[in-house]
Every structure is written in structure tokens, then in C-alpha cells.
Design a protein around this motif. Structure first.
Motif, PDB file in Angstrom:
ATOM      1  N   ILE A 176      40.495  35.163  50.278  1.00  0.00           N
ATOM      2  CA  ILE A 176      39.642  36.189  49.691  1.00  0.00           C
ATOM      3  C   ILE A 176      39.639  37.411  50.601  1.00  0.00           C
ATOM      4  N   VAL A 177      39.837  38.597  50.008  1.00  0.00           N
ATOM      5  CA  VAL A 177      39.914  39.825  50.806  1.00  0.00           C
ATOM      6  C   VAL A 177      38.997  40.894  50.235  1.00  0.00           C
ATOM      7  N   ARG A 178      38.634  41.844  51.089  1.00  0.00           N
ATOM      8  CA  ARG A 178      37.890  43.045  50.677  1.00  0.00           C
ATOM      9  C   ARG A 178      38.849  44.228  50.668  1.00  0.00           C
ATOM     10  N   LEU A 179      38.619  45.164  49.755  1.00  0.00           N
ATOM     11  CA  LEU A 179      39.326  46.437  49.715  1.00  0.00           C
ATOM     12  C   LEU A 179      38.302  47.495  49.319  1.00  0.00           C
ATOM     13  N   LEU A 229      37.983  33.326  40.513  1.00  0.00           N
ATOM     14  CA  LEU A 229      38.099  32.176  41.407  1.00  0.00           C
ATOM     15  C   LEU A 229      37.717  30.871  40.710  1.00  0.00           C
ATOM     16  N   ASP A 230      36.613  30.849  39.991  1.00  0.00           N
ATOM     17  CA  ASP A 230      36.188  29.614  39.331  1.00  0.00           C
ATOM     18  C   ASP A 230      37.253  29.133  38.350  1.00  0.00           C
ATOM     19  N   ASP A 231      37.814  30.038  37.565  1.00  0.00           N
ATOM     20  CA  ASP A 231      38.868  29.657  36.620  1.00  0.00           C
ATOM     21  C   ASP A 231      40.087  29.113  37.353  1.00  0.00           C
ATOM     22  N   MET A 232      40.463  29.739  38.458  1.00  0.00           N
ATOM     23  CA  MET A 232      41.618  29.277  39.230  1.00  0.00           C
ATOM     24  C   MET A 232      41.406  27.853  39.737  1.00  0.00           C
ATOM     25  N   LEU A 233      40.197  27.581  40.219  1.00  0.00           N
ATOM     26  CA  LEU A 233      39.911  26.253  40.748  1.00  0.00           C
ATOM     27  C   LEU A 233      39.874  25.221  39.626  1.00  0.00           C
TER      28      LEU A 233
END
Length: 216
Positions: free
Chosen positions: A63-66, A141-145
Motif C-alpha cells: 500500500i502506497v501514498r501519492l 483491497l477487500d475485493d482483491m483479498l
């Protein structure tokens, strides 16, 4: 680290586990202008943890910030609005800390990430942009997991009081089994660890997680 048996409803399922690293970007390393103390120091154990998940062919999501424009946490809007060069798209500081990706690793695709899409970085390994503290807020993220039949999320990374803690709470709200790599998270105090443990988080050292993955 735990020192006692873990409640069956909380115990990790290593065969259904994913690793989520939080904000392990160069601008947040200890020696950086906007860095957080203790973050560079967790890179070696975090590297061991990532290698173990790769060996086990389990999902890894960085997880990253931009920071671009004004879609920024309120507490940082003044700082970013003043021109602070922190995890800006296109800058070296937004990249993951050295050694966390195989070899030099691919560059981050800022446009793809800012569009809310996961960026493949390797087999079972992705980068994903989050616009606020929590890794689940306005992200897939939830869908990916769920798509990968994950029921256990292992968290590690930068600054336990903020983004890891917010992400832990979000994971708990979604009924994931949650593990924190206690020696691979920065800004972790005894009180902070006790507080997340009170949420049902299993506290383990990297060596214990690695051992669990090896016998899953």
C-alpha cells in the motif's frame, strides 16, 4: 511473541494469508526529511517477511501514498499545499524502500495507481494506492483479498499509530483474521501493541510468521 494459545476465532490460517505492507516508501524512511523514526530499521525484517510470502506463493500487497492536488488528509493539506515534496508522483521519494522488491523492481505507475487500479509487481505481488489512512478506504483491497480467498491479513510497515492501525481496524470490521508483525512495524510502543491486541489482533514476530508459513 504471543506466549499463550490463540483463540480459535482469531488464529491465523497461513494457507489463506496475505501480507499487506503499509507506506514503506523512501520519503517515510527514518533519514528522510519527512521520515518517521524506526522505519528504515524495520526494512531487514520486513524483507524476510516478504521473501517468506513469495516462497509460499501467497499474495503481497504494498500500500502506497501519492500526494497530488488537494485530495490529501486534512492534517497534511497545509503542508502539501505549501509545496512540500512528499511522495509526489514522479519523484524518487514515492518509490518503495530499497530491497523490498526483487532486484530493482518496476517503477510505480502513478497514473494507474491514482486511478484506483492495482499495479502488478511480480507473481502474486501488487502495489495499491490509498488516499487516506486506511488501506480499505476507497480502494479495491477487500475485493482483491476475497477474490484470492484470503481470510487472514498480516500487516507490517510504517507508523503503527496512523495507517497500520486504521487498516487493522478496517480489516477487523470486515471479519478478517488479523496478524501484526510486531518487529516489522515502526512507531510501535508497548501501549500501542496492547491496544491493537485488544481488538483481536494476533501479535507475532517475523520469525514466528515465517515458521507458520513454512508448515501451512
Amino acid at each position: 511473541m504471543t506466549g499463550s494459545a490463540v483463540d480459535a476465532h482469531l488464529a491465523p490460517h497461513w494457507g489463506a494469508a496475505a501480507l499487506v505492507t503499509i507506506d514503506m516508501q523512501r520519503d517515510f524512511l527514518s533519514e528522510s526529511r519527512y521520515g518517521l523514526s524506526g522505519t528504515t530499521e524495520i526494512v531487514p525484517p520486513l524483507r524476510d517477511l516478504i521473501d517468506a510470502f513469495r516462497t509460499a506463493s501467497r499474495p503481497i500487497i504494498h500500500i502506497v501514498r501519492l500526494y497530488r492536488g488537494d485530495d490529501v488528509d486534512r492534517v497534511r493539506r497545509t503542508l502539501i499545499g505549501s509545496g512540500a515534496d512528499m511522495v509526489r508522483p514522479g519523484t524518487p521519494g514515492r518509490l518503495l524502500a530499497p530491497g523490498l522488491l526483487p532486484g530493482d523492481g518496476p517503477d510505480l505507475d502513478d497514473d494507474l495507481l491514482l486511478a484506483g487500479k492495482p499495479q502488478p509487481l511480480g507473481p502474486h505481488e501488487y502495489a495499491l494506492f490509498k488516499p487516506r489512512w486506511g488501506a480499505f478506504y476507497r480502494t479495491p483491497l477487500d475485493d482483491m483479498l476475497r477474490e484470492r480467498e484470503v481470510d487472514t491479513v498480516v500487516f507490517a510497515g510504517c507508523n503503527l499509530p496512523n495507517c497500520p492501525r486504521a487498516s487493522i481496524i478496517e480489516a477487523s470490521e470486515r471479519d478478517y483474521r488479523v496478524v501484526l508483525a510486531a518487529d516489522a512495524v515502526s512507531q510501535a510502543t508497548g501501549q500501542g501493541l496492547r491496544e491493537v491486541a485488544g481488538l483481536g489482533v494476533v501479535l507475532l514476530d517475523v520469525a514466528e510468521i515465517v515458521a507458520g508459513l513454512a508448515v501451512r
